[in-house]
Write a protein that holds these residues in place. Structure first.
Motif, short mmCIF file in Angstrom:
data_model
loop_
_atom_site.label_atom_id
_atom_site.label_comp_id
_atom_site.label_asym_id
_atom_site.label_seq_id
_atom_site.Cartn_x
_atom_site.Cartn_y
_atom_site.Cartn_z
N ASP A 56 -28.60 25.88 -37.90
CA ASP A 56 -27.47 26.53 -37.77
C ASP A 56 -26.76 26.62 -39.14
O ASP A 56 -26.31 27.74 -39.58
CB ASP A 56 -26.29 25.78 -36.83
N LEU A 92 -26.19 30.02 -41.40
CA LEU A 92 -24.82 30.15 -42.19
C LEU A 92 -24.91 30.38 -43.64
O LEU A 92 -24.41 31.52 -44.22
CB LEU A 92 -23.87 29.11 -41.67
N GLN A 149 -16.68 27.80 -44.99
CA GLN A 149 -17.19 28.32 -43.58
C GLN A 149 -17.89 27.41 -42.83
O GLN A 149 -18.01 27.39 -41.53
CB GLN A 149 -17.87 29.32 -43.95
N SER A 150 -18.54 26.18 -43.25
CA SER A 150 -19.18 24.93 -42.65
C SER A 150 -18.23 24.38 -41.86
O SER A 150 -18.10 24.06 -40.67
CB SER A 150 -19.89 24.21 -43.30
N SER A 191 -16.72 26.43 -39.05
CA SER A 191 -17.68 26.27 -37.88
C SER A 191 -17.82 25.24 -37.15
O SER A 191 -17.61 25.02 -35.72
CB SER A 191 -19.18 26.58 -38.44
#
Length: 223
Positions: A16, A20, A36-37, A40
């Protein structure tokens, strides 16, 4: 159930994050990877909190429904991810590495870069205890201190809320605090929280929030 869970997790964990990062890199936005991690992870934790409320309610009716619905959701999720288009992982003219070549390349990177070795060591050893405490021992602990299964969902929501906050804030520590300071502080918090859980059994589980906050802040900031 745990054997199947671990097997499925092996397919998800790492993949995952790679998906990303590769997607961001394809758009020229790899500098946003940490941000962004964190987003998420926050979405994942919030989803798990909502599911915990629903799961606690279902468990009071028929606990097997929790497993059945999770299985159905997993099959649907697998179908959705298999329909996704992978971003390019190699530059034009480059050869894509095979499985064993990738393993050798990864091992050589870890051997050359201390920060990679540290993250691997933390992920593989230090956080095993908090993960076991949370995912494996949460329900037995609740039964031990007399917490009803229906109320367990509310406890998990509180834990997940702390995790969402940690995931959302983690990348914001970049540049403000030294990585060693963040990792060291979170390590101390995780250890202290686990000790509190062990020596002072309580329905309120005061240490669990610290376990989750420290664990997710540490992992995301290290990433």
């Amino acid at each position: 159930g745990y054997a199947l869970w671990n097997t499925s997790f092996a397919f998800v964990s790492g993949a995952d994050t790679a998906l990303l990062y590769d997607s961001l890199k394809a758009d020229g936005r790899e500098s946003e990877a940490a941000k962004q991690s964190g987003r998420s992870l926050a979405i994942q934790q919030a989803s798990q909190g909502i599911a915990a409320l629903a799961g606690a309610a279902l468990a009071t009716v028929d606990i097997t429904l929790c497993f059945t619905l999770c299985g159905v959701a997993a099959v649907v999720s697998a179908g959705l991810i298999l329909s996704a288009k992978e971003p390019p992982r190699v530059e034009e003219g480059e050869d894509q590495l095979g499985y064993w070549q990738n393993l050798r390349t990864g091992a050589s990177i870890a051997a050359r870069r201390p920060i990679v070795r540290t993250i691997l060591l933390l992920g593989a050893t230090f956080f095993v205890v908090p993960l076991i405490v949370y995912y494996f021992l949460l329900q037995p602990y609740a039964l031990e201190v007399g917490l009803p299964i229906a109320a367990l969902g509310l406890v998990v929501v509180g834990i997940q809320a702390a995790s969402v906050a940690a995931s959302w804030l983690a990348y914001r520590t970049e540049g403000r605090f030294a990585l060693v300071t963040v990792v060291g502080t979170c390590g101390v918090l995780v250890t202290a929280a686990c000790v509190v859980l062990a020596v002072r059994p309580s329905q309120s589980r005061p240490g669990q929030g610290f376990v989750e906050v420290a664990m997710h802040t540490d992992l995301n900031d290290s990433y």
